[in-house]
Design an enzyme around this catalytic site. Structure first.
Site, PDB file in Angstrom:
ATOM      1  N   ASP A   1       0.824  -1.471   0.013  1.00  0.00           N
ATOM      2  CA  ASP A   1       0.126  -0.015  -0.039  1.00  0.00           C
ATOM      3  C   ASP A   1       0.961   1.260   0.025  1.00  0.00           C
ATOM      4  OD1 ASP A   1       0.908   0.200   2.619  1.00  0.00           O
ATOM      5  OD2 ASP A   1      -0.906  -0.408   3.598  1.00  0.00           O
TER       6      ASP A   1
ATOM      7  N   ASP B   1      -7.369  -7.415   1.897  1.00  0.00           N
ATOM      8  CA  ASP B   1      -6.398  -7.378   3.144  1.00  0.00           C
ATOM      9  C   ASP B   1      -7.060  -7.095   4.304  1.00  0.00           C
ATOM     10  OD1 ASP B   1      -4.778  -4.839   4.094  1.00  0.00           O
ATOM     11  OD2 ASP B   1      -6.034  -4.637   2.136  1.00  0.00           O
TER      12      ASP B   1
END
Length: 376
Positions: free
Chosen positions: A92, A271
């Protein structure tokens, strides 16, 4: 990266797909265990590969930038080599971590100045610097730098933030084009849809993101405190717009029930820290409901942790023994619970895939949601 849509469930928007990267195949829908600091907390890579067996895991740009720092990762040859992981990794952008540091950061058009949670030093993330950091980390899939809005969030703030995220995206793309790959494999880039819980903003952002033509697309700014029904409503709006021939990643979601309901809306990738964080607090997810292993009722229950036997810990240990480990504050208990929960999450998404391909996903999903919504 190549994505192939294999089948769509006739009674929902659930999809079974396949992604191919330079580090191998990813079958979707998929759950990505979170390896924040180059480690899925409490799990050896051997156990991760052989027992949990994910096609892809997630690393965190913010944390890896601060520790061990990009210089170390570059010297090691990238995150894969540093942590001994030869499968896929997604990073990310650090936008969510910056959001969570609300008392220690300042957001401007240029980027975000923040204070390190480790030593109090000050740093600045810009769209350009985040692309450079992710090139050095070397994940197979890297994310655009965005602002994750809080919940609740007023309309004008959400609108301003969304437009800034779009401008930051343009800067990410422009800078990324100048940056060669660091290692001997390619990277794929995913932009992020924002817009808080406002349908018109989500539509506007999804249309903008779809127009970029990236290899995959993500949905951010959800699972930040909003009711589940609002999360599902926003996901549904966005999935109606994002291209069908690209993978869709819903960031930071969620409970097993959240995952199944969002698969039904057309999401491919997930996730969340919940399976590992909750495991360390004694919460086990199972196909028949949630277990708080710390409860006294398990004190003399010598049945297996989970008779489904998804991973070795499920039959190797009893509920009574696992409860004892938590009562004694023995770290092995947290490890056992973590392996169990991650194994269950991977089983759940893979079982969803099987039922999508078999054409009976909706019936199976409804049964599973009812079963899992119990406290055992």
């Amino acid at each position: 990266m190549k994505f192939t849509l294999k089948y769509t469930d006739p009674h929902s928007k659930a999809r079974a797909g396949e992604m191919i990267t330079d580090h191998g195949k990813i079958e979707t829908p998929i759950f990505m265990p979170v390896g924040t600091v180059a480690s899925v907390k409490g799990v050896h890579q051997k156990e991760l590969k052989e027992e949990i067996n994910p096609d892809i895991i997630l690393g965190n740009t913010y944390h890896l930038y601060l520790r061990p720092k990009t210089q170390i990762l570059e010297k090691a040859g990238g995150l894969h080599k540093f942590m001994g992981w030869d499968r896929n990794i997604l990073t990310d952008s650090g936008g969510y971590q910056v959001y969570s540091l609300s008392d220690n950061r300042k957001i401007k058009e240029e980027g975000v100045k923040f204070k390190s949670h480790i030593d109090g030093s000050y740093h600045t993330f810009t769209p350009e610097s985040v692309m450079e950091v992710q090139r050095i980390i070397g994940a197979d899939i890297i994310m655009a730098f965005d602002e994750c809005t809080p919940y609740p969030c007023d309309y004008k703030y959400a609108q301003r933030s969304m437009h800034m995220t779009h401008r930051w995206l343009e800067r990410c793309i422009k800078h990324l084009e100048k940056l060669p790959y660091k290692y001997d494999y390619s990277q794929s880039f995913f932009p992020i849809v924002q817009g808080s819980t406002y349908k018109d903003l989500r539509r506007q952002s999804a249309e903008y993101i779809a127009g970029v033509g990236a290899e995959g697309n993500a949905i951010g700014g959800l699972s930040v405190g909003e009711p589940a029904d609002e999360m599902y409503a926003m996901t549904e709006v966005v999935c109606e717009i994002l291209p069908e021939d690209k993978p869709r990643y819903l960031m930071g979601v969620g409970t097993p029930i959240n995952i199944l309901e969002n698969i039904a809306l057309g999401i491919d990738m997930f996730d969340c820290v919940m399976p590992t964080r909750n495991a360390r607090n004694g919460m086990l997810f199972t196909a028949h409901g949630t277990i708080n292993i710390k409860n006294k009722k398990w004190e003399d229950d010598f049945s297996p942790v989970d008779e489904m036997a998804i991973t070795f810990v499920d039959t190797e240990y009893s509920k009574a023994y696992l409860r004892h480990l938590f009562a004694a504050n023995e770290y092995l208990g947290k490890q056992i619970a973590t392996i169990h929960n991650l194994g269950f999450y991977l089983w759940l998404t893979r079982e969803a895939r099987k039922h999508i391909l078999a054409g009976d996903f909706t019936e199976w999903k409804n049964k599973m949601v009812k079963q899992m919504d119990k406290r055992l």
